[in-house]
Design a protein around this motif. Structure first.
Motif, PDB file in Angstrom:
ATOM      1  N   LEU A  35       0.851  -1.183   0.000  1.00  0.00           N
ATOM      2  CA  LEU A  35       0.000   0.000   0.000  1.00  0.00           C
ATOM      3  C   LEU A  35       0.885   1.231   0.000  1.00  0.00           C
ATOM      4  CD1 LEU A  35      -2.849  -0.827   2.507  1.00  0.00           C
ATOM      5  CD2 LEU A  35      -2.942  -0.758   0.034  1.00  0.00           C
ATOM      6  N   PHE A  36       1.753   1.304   0.960  1.00  0.00           N
ATOM      7  CA  PHE A  36       2.683   2.416   1.064  1.00  0.00           C
ATOM      8  C   PHE A  36       3.694   2.110   2.157  1.00  0.00           C
ATOM      9  CE2 PHE A  36       0.092   3.086   4.621  1.00  0.00           C
ATOM     10  CZ  PHE A  36      -1.213   3.107   4.180  1.00  0.00           C
ATOM     11  N   PRO A  37       4.974   2.198   1.874  1.00  0.00           N
ATOM     12  CA  PRO A  37       5.959   2.118   2.936  1.00  0.00           C
ATOM     13  C   PRO A  37       6.049   3.496   3.586  1.00  0.00           C
ATOM     14  CG  PRO A  37       7.046   2.160   0.810  1.00  0.00           C
ATOM     15  CD  PRO A  37       5.562   2.189   0.550  1.00  0.00           C
ATOM     16  N   SER A  38       5.700   3.589   4.832  1.00  0.00           N
ATOM     17  CA  SER A  38       5.518   4.894   5.464  1.00  0.00           C
ATOM     18  C   SER A  38       6.757   5.783   5.403  1.00  0.00           C
ATOM     19  CB  SER A  38       5.051   4.716   6.910  1.00  0.00           C
ATOM     20  OG  SER A  38       5.976   3.942   7.648  1.00  0.00           O
ATOM     21  N   GLY A  39       7.924   5.255   5.713  1.00  0.00           N
ATOM     22  CA  GLY A  39       9.133   6.079   5.714  1.00  0.00           C
ATOM     23  C   GLY A  39       9.452   6.645   4.342  1.00  0.00           C
ATOM     24  N   VAL A  40       9.312   5.819   3.321  1.00  0.00           N
ATOM     25  CA  VAL A  40       9.597   6.253   1.948  1.00  0.00           C
ATOM     26  C   VAL A  40       8.652   7.376   1.540  1.00  0.00           C
ATOM     27  CG1 VAL A  40       9.580   5.533  -0.464  1.00  0.00           C
ATOM     28  CG2 VAL A  40      10.594   4.054   1.260  1.00  0.00           C
ATOM     29  N   GLU A  41       7.372   7.232   1.856  1.00  0.00           N
ATOM     30  CA  GLU A  41       6.385   8.240   1.494  1.00  0.00           C
ATOM     31  C   GLU A  41       6.632   9.565   2.220  1.00  0.00           C
ATOM     32  OE1 GLU A  41       4.091   8.010  -0.854  1.00  0.00           O
ATOM     33  OE2 GLU A  41       4.677   5.950  -1.321  1.00  0.00           O
ATOM     34  N   ILE A  42       7.026   9.500   3.476  1.00  0.00           N
ATOM     35  CA  ILE A  42       7.304  10.708   4.256  1.00  0.00           C
ATOM     36  C   ILE A  42       8.530  11.422   3.695  1.00  0.00           C
ATOM     37  CG2 ILE A  42       8.046  11.543   6.531  1.00  0.00           C
ATOM     38  CD1 ILE A  42       6.214   9.249   7.674  1.00  0.00           C
ATOM     39  N   LYS A  52       9.794  22.225  -4.362  1.00  0.00           N
ATOM     40  CA  LYS A  52       8.777  23.188  -4.799  1.00  0.00           C
ATOM     41  C   LYS A  52       8.783  24.479  -3.992  1.00  0.00           C
ATOM     42  CE  LYS A  52       5.561  19.952  -6.840  1.00  0.00           C
ATOM     43  NZ  LYS A  52       4.234  19.380  -6.811  1.00  0.00           N
ATOM     44  N   GLU A  53       8.843  24.369  -2.693  1.00  0.00           N
ATOM     45  CA  GLU A  53       8.711  25.548  -1.832  1.00  0.00           C
ATOM     46  C   GLU A  53      10.046  26.231  -1.533  1.00  0.00           C
ATOM     47  OE1 GLU A  53       5.735  26.754  -0.992  1.00  0.00           O
ATOM     48  OE2 GLU A  53       4.828  25.099  -2.099  1.00  0.00           O
ATOM     49  N   GLN A  54      11.082  25.456  -1.360  1.00  0.00           N
ATOM     50  CA  GLN A  54      12.384  26.018  -0.996  1.00  0.00           C
ATOM     51  C   GLN A  54      13.332  26.135  -2.184  1.00  0.00           C
ATOM     52  OE1 GLN A  54      13.251  27.180   2.064  1.00  0.00           O
ATOM     53  NE2 GLN A  54      11.213  26.728   2.835  1.00  0.00           N
ATOM     54  N   LYS A  55      12.937  25.574  -3.324  1.00  0.00           N
ATOM     55  CA  LYS A  55      13.772  25.605  -4.537  1.00  0.00           C
ATOM     56  C   LYS A  55      15.170  25.049  -4.256  1.00  0.00           C
ATOM     57  CE  LYS A  55      10.620  27.813  -6.918  1.00  0.00           C
ATOM     58  NZ  LYS A  55       9.438  27.021  -6.964  1.00  0.00           N
ATOM     59  N   LEU A  56      15.180  23.937  -3.504  1.00  0.00           N
ATOM     60  CA  LEU A  56      16.438  23.297  -3.125  1.00  0.00           C
ATOM     61  C   LEU A  56      16.354  21.818  -3.468  1.00  0.00           C
ATOM     62  CD1 LEU A  56      19.136  24.058  -1.610  1.00  0.00           C
ATOM     63  CD2 LEU A  56      18.095  22.957   0.384  1.00  0.00           C
ATOM     64  N   LEU A  57      17.329  21.343  -4.228  1.00  0.00           N
ATOM     65  CA  LEU A  57      17.381  19.941  -4.603  1.00  0.00           C
ATOM     66  C   LEU A  57      18.277  19.217  -3.602  1.00  0.00           C
ATOM     67  CD1 LEU A  57      16.572  17.836  -6.750  1.00  0.00           C
ATOM     68  CD2 LEU A  57      18.701  18.399  -7.935  1.00  0.00           C
ATOM     69  N   ILE A  58      17.700  18.209  -2.951  1.00  0.00           N
ATOM     70  CA  ILE A  58      18.488  17.391  -2.030  1.00  0.00           C
ATOM     71  C   ILE A  58      18.280  15.935  -2.418  1.00  0.00           C
ATOM     72  CG2 ILE A  58      18.411  19.035  -0.127  1.00  0.00           C
ATOM     73  CD1 ILE A  58      16.228  17.357   1.164  1.00  0.00           C
ATOM     74  N   GLY A  59      19.236  15.102  -2.085  1.00  0.00           N
ATOM     75  CA  GLY A  59      19.136  13.685  -2.412  1.00  0.00           C
ATOM     76  C   GLY A  59      18.288  12.924  -1.400  1.00  0.00           C
ATOM     77  N   ARG A  60      17.851  11.750  -1.812  1.00  0.00           N
ATOM     78  CA  ARG A  60      17.043  10.912  -0.931  1.00  0.00           C
ATOM     79  C   ARG A  60      17.789  10.549   0.356  1.00  0.00           C
ATOM     80  NH1 ARG A  60      12.474   8.023  -1.447  1.00  0.00           N
ATOM     81  NH2 ARG A  60      12.349   8.458  -3.651  1.00  0.00           N
ATOM     82  N   PRO A  61      19.083  10.162   0.295  1.00  0.00           N
ATOM     83  CA  PRO A  61      19.784   9.848   1.547  1.00  0.00           C
ATOM     84  C   PRO A  61      19.847  11.048   2.503  1.00  0.00           C
ATOM     85  CG  PRO A  61      21.018   8.999  -0.315  1.00  0.00           C
ATOM     86  CD  PRO A  61      19.921   9.856  -0.876  1.00  0.00           C
ATOM     87  N   THR A  62      20.054  12.231   1.956  1.00  0.00           N
ATOM     88  CA  THR A  62      20.090  13.442   2.780  1.00  0.00           C
ATOM     89  C   THR A  62      18.725  13.688   3.413  1.00  0.00           C
ATOM     90  OG1 THR A  62      21.798  14.421   1.391  1.00  0.00           O
ATOM     91  CG2 THR A  62      20.523  15.934   2.758  1.00  0.00           C
ATOM     92  N   ALA A  63      17.676  13.552   2.623  1.00  0.00           N
ATOM     93  CA  ALA A  63      16.320  13.772   3.139  1.00  0.00           C
ATOM     94  C   ALA A  63      15.976  12.748   4.212  1.00  0.00           C
ATOM     95  CB  ALA A  63      15.307  13.712   2.001  1.00  0.00           C
ATOM     96  N   GLY A  87      21.823  21.635   0.058  1.00  0.00           N
ATOM     97  CA  GLY A  87      21.508  21.010  -1.222  1.00  0.00           C
ATOM     98  C   GLY A  87      21.967  21.901  -2.356  1.00  0.00           C
ATOM     99  N   ARG A  88      21.314  21.753  -3.509  1.00  0.00           N
ATOM    100  CA  ARG A  88      21.655  22.548  -4.691  1.00  0.00           C
ATOM    101  C   ARG A  88      20.492  23.465  -5.012  1.00  0.00           C
ATOM    102  NH1 ARG A  88      25.766  22.478  -7.731  1.00  0.00           N
ATOM    103  NH2 ARG A  88      26.487  20.497  -6.900  1.00  0.00           N
TER     104      ARG A  88
END
Length: 174
Positions: A35-42, A52-63, A87-88
């Protein structure tokens, strides 16, 4: 009748209990029914917010690392603060740092957490027949995310309870 929500970064376990005996249980995680893995979705919700809001690209491991660290320190309203995220910059392409508040993080991930809880609660409630459900239930929130500010109010206000003609919802964190 009680509904126990055990909310961790990796999964959501929901147990329906009557007279201190488990009646039904469902576990929602990446290895179970997809259905959804909760951590991945968060983490995904946080990535979208930063882009979208901060205009900052970060990687999945960083997030993921940031959300795990924030979860351990930022879920309590009395410990509110400002956090730095590196991030970038999407407009310049150069490395950048953004300051974001606990409220901004909560706003970014709360819709996802609400959806996870709603789907999980719907799943456990649909396993029961309508006539077996009482008009009042008690929900015990446990686990990593149970202390997230605003979670109790969000869970108590789900339309789902009205659909099952439950008139009283008592939520306790443990």
């Amino acid at each position: 009748m009680k509904i126990l929500f055990l909310i961790t970064f990796e999964s959501v376990r929901i147990t329906l209990v009557d007279d201190d005996k488990p009646i039904n249980e469902c576990v929602i995680d990446g290895d179970n029914v997809r259905l959804f893995p909760s951590g991945v979705e968060i983490v995904q919700a946080f990535l979208k917010y930063m882009e979208k809001e901060q205009k900052l690209l970060i990687g999945r491991p960083t997030a993921e690392r940031f959300i795990r660290q924030w979860k351990n320190t930022g879920v309590y309203p009395e410990q509110a603060g400002v956090h730095k995220v590196k991030g970038r910059d999407l407009t310049t392409g150069f490395p950048a740092t953004r300051n974001i508040t606990d409220d901004q993080i909560r706003d970014a991930i709360m819709p996802t957490i609400t959806q996870i809880l709603k789907q999980g609660a719907f799943r456990i409630m649909s396993l029961m027949r309508k006539h077996e459900l009482p008009q009042a239930i008690q929900i015990l929130l446990l686990g990593d995310w149970s202390t997230l500010s605003g979670l109790k109010d969000t869970l108590a206000s789900l339309d789902l309870w009205k659909d099952y003609e439950i008139t009283e919802v008592n939520i306790i964190t443990g």
